[in-house]
Design an enzyme around this catalytic site. Structure first.
Site, short mmCIF file in Angstrom:
data_model
loop_
_atom_site.label_atom_id
_atom_site.label_comp_id
_atom_site.label_asym_id
_atom_site.label_seq_id
_atom_site.Cartn_x
_atom_site.Cartn_y
_atom_site.Cartn_z
N THR A 11 -63.49 68.18 9.09
CA THR A 11 -62.08 67.87 9.34
C THR A 11 -61.67 66.51 8.79
O THR A 11 -60.49 66.18 8.79
CB THR A 11 -61.78 67.91 10.84
OG1 THR A 11 -62.64 66.98 11.52
CG2 THR A 11 -62.00 69.30 11.40
N CYS A 131 -69.40 54.81 -2.48
CA CYS A 131 -68.41 55.20 -3.49
C CYS A 131 -68.27 54.17 -4.61
O CYS A 131 -68.20 54.53 -5.79
CB CYS A 131 -67.06 55.48 -2.84
SG CYS A 131 -66.51 54.19 -1.70
N HIS A 243 -60.59 53.93 -6.54
CA HIS A 243 -61.15 52.57 -6.57
C HIS A 243 -61.13 52.04 -8.01
O HIS A 243 -61.45 52.77 -8.96
CB HIS A 243 -62.60 52.56 -6.09
CG HIS A 243 -62.77 52.81 -4.63
ND1 HIS A 243 -61.71 52.92 -3.75
CD2 HIS A 243 -63.90 52.95 -3.88
CE1 HIS A 243 -62.19 53.12 -2.52
NE2 HIS A 243 -63.51 53.15 -2.58
#
Length: 343
Positions: A11, A131, A243
């Site tokens: 979710t 990331c 990013h």
């Protein structure tokens, strides 16, 4: 024959992106299970264009017979349930920080170190890097192969989606509030994020660096080269997704802009767009929803010996998280490391 795949944290922003990416890339699945906390059990998430999955409780789920689990529920939850899944015979690809620096858990970016996947058998867990680390090492890999990078200084410009849905909501509400003179009260961040930049991501460490900056250094050494030196400054910026990174690299030998550009153009997962004109570069807004790491502004750095600088951007929810996890699974299939366990 396809696999039975569980998405843990289904979710959340990354979990939803994992489901989307599995469908878009047509990963061979027979069954997909959406898992989340007990309070989310019974809610629904989309898989593909026409399938809706009912979320099941992670605490109650039996991983026996599940071939692959993509985890993105938070480090503390992964610490409990990822080993439980692995013990049940499931291969775990974990997107949290929990296992990244464990010696016997491979930390993998498929374009950079796919050979490390063979180490997964020790724990049956593979770690997805941070990331900001992922996009940087994808761009560094072809340059390191060309001339061996010895030192990297990087400044990141990281979107709020890296901090989760609540952080995205805070940017939205603060931005809207400014136009009606509402006070911006920080909750997810230490200072207002709307129309602002915050040089602080994750917790501060004893040496003054933040944990995000530490992650970039230690993860790059584990993935790319144990001898490479990395100094990072991580900044949160008022961007929803994507990013950006300004990367300065020193090499063992001279490397020309032309050599670097050619190596990057040929590298898997990299797209070079570098024209010396207005708009001849890629920004975070333009990379949102895309799979590639985009590299622009490739320049010689005359302030250091054998120096080169570049700008790179990537969608942190895709290549920085969900896509990299799915690519790991695809690479495991190619290498014959992921096989059906279900009866």
């Amino acid at each position: 024959m396809g696999f039975k795949v569980a998405v843990v944290g289904a979710t959340g922003a990354v979990g939803r992106e994992m489901l989307k990416t599995l469908s878009e890339r047509q990963f061979p699945v027979d069954e997909v299970v959406a898992l989340a906390s007990g309070r989310s059990a019974g809610s629904q998430v989309s898989f593909g264009e026409d399938k809706v999955l009912t979320v099941q409780s992670l605490d109650r789920y039996d991983f026996k017979g599940t071939d692959l689990a993509l985890f993105s529920p938070g480090a503390a939850i992964s610490a409990v349930h990822a080993p439980r899944a692995a013990e049940a015979g499931c291969v775990v690809i974990d997107n949290t920080s929990q296992f990244r620096m464990d010696h016997d858990v491979p930390l993998v970016v498929p374009e950079v170190n796919p050979q490390a996947l063979k180490q997964f058998r020790k724990r049956r867990i593979i770690a997805n890097p941070n990331c900001s680390t992922i996009q940087m090492v994808v761009a560094l890999k072809p340059l390191h192969a060309l001339a061996k990078a010895t030192r990297v200084v990087v400044s990141t410009y990281q979107s709020v989606s890296g901090a989760g849905k609540e952080a995205m909501d805070e940017l939205f509400s603060q931005t809207r509030g400014i136009f009606v003179n509402d006070a911006a009260t920080p909750e997810q961040f230490t200072k207002p994020i709307a129309f602002n930049c915050i040089p602080h991501i994750d917790k501060f460490m004893d040496d003054g660096a933040t944990k995000e900056e530490w992650k970039m250094a230690v993860e790059t050494r584990k993935i790319l080269d144990p001898d490479i030196k990395v100094f990072a400054t991580a900044v949160r910026v008022p961007v929803f997704v994507g990013h950006g990174e300004a990367v300065h690299v020193e090499f063992e030998r001279p490397i020309t802009v032309e050599e670097a550009t050619e190596a990057l153009r040929e590298a898997p997962g990299v797209v070079v767009l570098d024209r010396h004109e207005d708009g001849g570069y890629v920004t975070q807004v333009e990379c949102a929803g895309e799979d590639a790491v985009y590299v622009s502004r490739i320049r010689r750095d005359p302030t250091v010996e054998n120096g080169l600088a570049f700008w790179c951007v990537a969608d942190n929810l895709r290549k920085g998280a969900a896509l990299n996890a799915v690519q790991i699974a695809e690479e495991m299939v190619r290498q014959g490391l992921l096989m059906r366990e279900a009866a």
